[in-house]
Design a protein around this motif. Structure first.
Motif, short mmCIF file in Angstrom:
data_model
loop_
_atom_site.label_atom_id
_atom_site.label_comp_id
_atom_site.label_asym_id
_atom_site.label_seq_id
_atom_site.Cartn_x
_atom_site.Cartn_y
_atom_site.Cartn_z
N ARG A 175 0.83 -1.21 0.00
CA ARG A 175 0.00 0.00 0.00
C ARG A 175 0.87 1.27 0.00
O ARG A 175 0.43 2.33 -0.42
N PHE A 176 2.12 1.14 0.49
CA PHE A 176 3.01 2.30 0.55
C PHE A 176 3.84 2.46 -0.73
O PHE A 176 4.60 3.43 -0.85
N LEU A 177 3.70 1.51 -1.65
CA LEU A 177 4.47 1.57 -2.90
C LEU A 177 3.59 1.76 -4.12
O LEU A 177 4.09 2.08 -5.20
N ASP A 178 2.30 1.56 -3.98
CA ASP A 178 1.36 1.67 -5.08
C ASP A 178 1.05 3.15 -5.34
O ASP A 178 0.37 3.80 -4.54
N ASN A 179 1.55 3.69 -6.44
CA ASN A 179 1.36 5.11 -6.73
C ASN A 179 -0.10 5.50 -6.92
O ASN A 179 -0.45 6.68 -6.82
N SER A 180 -0.94 4.53 -7.20
CA SER A 180 -2.37 4.82 -7.38
C SER A 180 -3.10 4.90 -6.05
O SER A 180 -4.27 5.29 -6.00
N SER A 181 -2.42 4.54 -4.96
CA SER A 181 -3.04 4.55 -3.64
C SER A 181 -2.81 5.90 -2.95
O SER A 181 -1.74 6.49 -3.07
N SER A 182 -3.82 6.35 -2.23
CA SER A 182 -3.70 7.63 -1.52
C SER A 182 -2.72 7.55 -0.36
O SER A 182 -2.28 8.57 0.16
N THR A 183 -2.39 6.33 0.06
CA THR A 183 -1.48 6.17 1.19
C THR A 183 -0.03 5.95 0.77
O THR A 183 0.84 5.73 1.61
N SER A 184 0.25 6.00 -0.53
CA SER A 184 1.62 5.73 -1.00
C SER A 184 2.61 6.80 -0.56
O SER A 184 3.81 6.54 -0.47
N THR A 185 2.12 8.01 -0.30
CA THR A 185 3.02 9.10 0.09
C THR A 185 3.10 9.31 1.59
O THR A 185 3.75 10.25 2.05
N VAL A 186 2.44 8.45 2.36
CA VAL A 186 2.46 8.58 3.82
C VAL A 186 3.88 8.35 4.35
O VAL A 186 4.53 7.37 3.97
N GLY B 105 6.37 12.50 11.03
CA GLY B 105 5.58 13.55 11.66
C GLY B 105 4.87 14.48 10.70
O GLY B 105 4.29 15.47 11.14
N GLN B 106 4.87 14.17 9.39
CA GLN B 106 4.18 15.02 8.42
C GLN B 106 2.87 14.39 7.94
O GLN B 106 2.02 15.09 7.40
N SER B 107 2.73 13.09 8.10
CA SER B 107 1.50 12.39 7.70
C SER B 107 0.82 11.88 8.97
O SER B 107 1.32 10.97 9.63
N PHE B 108 -0.33 12.45 9.28
CA PHE B 108 -0.95 12.16 10.58
C PHE B 108 -1.76 10.87 10.57
O PHE B 108 -2.32 10.49 11.60
N GLU B 109 -1.79 10.20 9.42
CA GLU B 109 -2.35 8.85 9.37
C GLU B 109 -1.41 7.85 10.02
O GLU B 109 -1.82 6.75 10.40
N LEU B 110 -0.13 8.22 10.15
CA LEU B 110 0.88 7.29 10.65
C LEU B 110 1.94 8.08 11.42
O LEU B 110 2.84 8.66 10.82
N THR B 111 1.83 8.10 12.73
CA THR B 111 2.77 8.89 13.54
C THR B 111 3.36 8.05 14.68
O THR B 111 3.12 8.32 15.86
N PRO B 112 4.12 7.01 14.35
CA PRO B 112 4.68 6.16 15.42
C PRO B 112 5.65 6.90 16.33
O PRO B 112 5.88 6.48 17.47
N PHE B 113 6.24 7.99 15.84
CA PHE B 113 7.19 8.76 16.64
C PHE B 113 6.59 10.07 17.14
O PHE B 113 7.30 10.93 17.66
N GLY B 114 5.27 10.24 16.98
CA GLY B 114 4.65 11.50 17.34
C GLY B 114 4.86 12.54 16.25
O GLY B 114 5.28 12.24 15.13
N ALA B 115 4.55 13.80 16.59
CA ALA B 115 4.70 14.90 15.63
C ALA B 115 4.75 16.21 16.39
O ALA B 115 4.52 16.26 17.60
N GLY B 116 5.07 17.25 15.66
CA GLY B 116 5.08 18.58 16.26
C GLY B 116 6.19 18.77 17.28
O GLY B 116 7.27 18.17 17.17
N ARG B 117 5.95 19.60 18.27
CA ARG B 117 6.96 19.93 19.27
C ARG B 117 7.38 18.72 20.10
O ARG B 117 8.43 18.75 20.74
#
Length: 507
Positions: free
Chosen positions: A418-429, A433-445
């Motif tokens: 799903r992270f390699l399929d260019n036709s998928s909306s989730t390929s650029t996740v 900390g820039q994609s809030f669909e996936l934040t295993p390390f948190g984000a922001g401050r």
């Protein structure tokens, strides 16, 4: 007689005190389940699987859910849209930390980076850590340590194949030893023997600290009732762990400051060296003390050891349950790295796109910190049209966000593609900390400052495990027997160790 009267009257006195000091609830709070008097929603949370129980409650009450935990107002975030609002748009209003008993004691009352409240002190400490400890240049200096220790792990597994070909390898133990050894060498330049007394002491301290960070302390949720934690032994247990770890830190520092200590020219500076240099630097805005140094060592040990080990074990568990995906990752690594080379080094990792996708998918389905370290609001604010009081506890359920069917196609399936399929909306996740669909390390401050060091360790270890060996289930077991149950804690480890049979590949 007077004492008996006091015991009988105590519950009534406490009830009056608690009711008198109970803050009034705003009328426009987010939706949430009704709670009981005094204790609120505490009994509705399963402490053995907090992230799952919160996800189930959120299915009925929405991705922004209010809970009353004793006298502590709390919200639970279970969607990427709201996670972005909390960790980016309104990051400043949501970026402090609650003063929870276990976290405060083990962090020397918030002198560290992870559990410090957000203020000018935190800002300065983060600057010190990013410049001196986790700068990419500093992370790169530790590369020889990472590569050496991974090669040693591979060598040990290889030697076991030769002596006992069908004996399972305990990957959970192997990964914990790997990551703790890397961190102890990076942190203070020591390498403990796998079966040694010092290694056992170090590991038991880490395990107990993990338990104390998530232990339920009555005083955290009910004012004036902290004495109950003393009566039930929780305070004594916490203090014992603190003192033992403090003694450990002090021994390491004393050894480093010993004028008789010899240091060879080829020895690299470790984190303790750097912290002691900063401590003696007159230009620092925060004058570090030994307690500051110890609190930061605690952050490095606990975050660096547990999360990396757990991630690789979860990744291998998913791969064993999905044999076709295992074949695909092995084909990528083995076709990219010549067989004669014998080892995947850090320069090779950039070309292993499917391996990186496997790591991402592991973070999505089983983030090692399924509830990010709790935040606390710094002021009264509004979120999604609702009023959020100041000093509200904020839980971000990354486990639930990673399984949101509105974001992820087939969310319960392990599908790295799903992270390699260019036709998928989730390929650029991404996971930085820039994609809030996936934040295993948190984000922001509050994004994890050591994320790059942790991630490269995970990728390096996983790449070499699938490159060097074919993996089979122990005799009598099938892929369905790989359980995915967890042990409660800030970091989620598998309840049962992952034990697999390693075979030399036919290439």
């Amino acid at each position: 007689m007077a004492f008996l009267f006091f015991l009988l009257a105590l519950p009534v006195i406490l009830f009056i005190l608690l009711q008198t000091n109970r803050p009034k609830k705003p009328s426009n709070l987010p939706p949430g389940p009704p709670g009981l008097p005094i204790i609120g929603n505490l009994l509705q949370i399963d402490n053995s699987s907090v992230h799952r129980s919160l996800a189930q409650l959120s299915q009925n009450h929405g991705p922004l859910m209010f809970l009353q935990l004793g006298f502590v107002p709390s919200i639970v975030i279970s969607s990427s849209k709201l996670a972005k609002e909390v960790m980016k748009t309104q990051d400043l209003a949501f970026c402090s930390r609650p003063t929870l008993t276990g976290q405060q004691r083990l962090s020397y009352n918030g002198l560290d980076l992870v559990f410090s409240p957000y203020d000018s002190y935190y800002t300065e400490m983060r600057k010190i850590c990013m410049v001196h400890l986790f700068h990419p240049t500093r992370v790169q200096t530790f590369r020889p340590i990472r590569e050496y220790e991974v090669s040693q792990m591979i060598h040990k597994i290889t030697s076991k194949i030769g002596s006992t070909p069908d004996k399972p390898v305990n990957l959970s133990e192997a990964m914990m030893y790997l990551t703790s050894t890397i961190i102890s060498r990076v942190g203070f330049g020591k390498r403990y023997e796998e079966e040694g007394i010092e290694r056992s002491r170090f590991q038991s301290l880490l395990n107990e600290s993990q338990a104390m960070f998530t232990n339920f302390f009555i005083g955290d949720y009910f004012p004036y009732m902290g004495f109950v934690d003393k009566l039930n032994g929780s305070t004594a247990r916490l203090e014992k762990n603190f003192r033992e770890f403090d003694d450990f830190y002090q021994e390491v520092i004393d050894e480093r400051l010993d004028p008789k200590r010899g240091k060879t020219p080829e020895q690299e500076e470790d984190i303790l060296d750097v912290l002691l240099q900063v401590m003696n630097a007159p230009s620092s805005k925060v004058q570090l003390t030994f307690n500051h140094v110890k609190s930061l060592l605690m952050n490095v040990f606990l975050a660096g050891t547990d999360t990396g080990a757990a991630t690789v074990v979860w990744a291998m568990s998913f791969l064993m349950k999905n044999p076709e995906t295992m074949k695909k990752i092995q084909q990528e690594v083995r076709s990219s790295i010549e067989a004669t080379k014998g080892f995947v080094n850090e320069d090779d990792l950039h070309q292993l796109s499917f391996l990186k996708a496997v790591v991402k998918e592991t973070f999505r389905l089983q983030p090692t910190v399924p509830l990010l370290v709790p935040r606390q609001t710094t002021e009264k604010t509004r979120l999604d049209g609702y009023d959020i009081p100041a000093k509200t506890l904020v839980q971000i359920n990354t486990w639930a966000i990673g399984r949101d069917p509105e974001v992820w196609e087939s969310p319960e399936e392990f599908k790295p593609d799903r992270f390699l399929d260019n036709s998928s909306s989730t390929s650029t996740v991404d996971i930085f900390g820039q994609s809030f669909e996936l934040t295993p390390f948190g984000a922001g401050r509050r994004i994890c400052p050591g994320l790059h060091m942790g991630l490269v360790t995970v990728e390096l270890a996983l790449a070499n495990l699938v490159y060097k060996f074919d993996w089979e289930m122990p005799v009598g077991m099938k892929k369905e027997d790989v359980d995915m149950e967890v042990i409660p804690g800030i970091t989620m480890h598998k309840r049962n160790h992952l034990c697999l049979v390693a075979k030399r590949p036919i290439i």
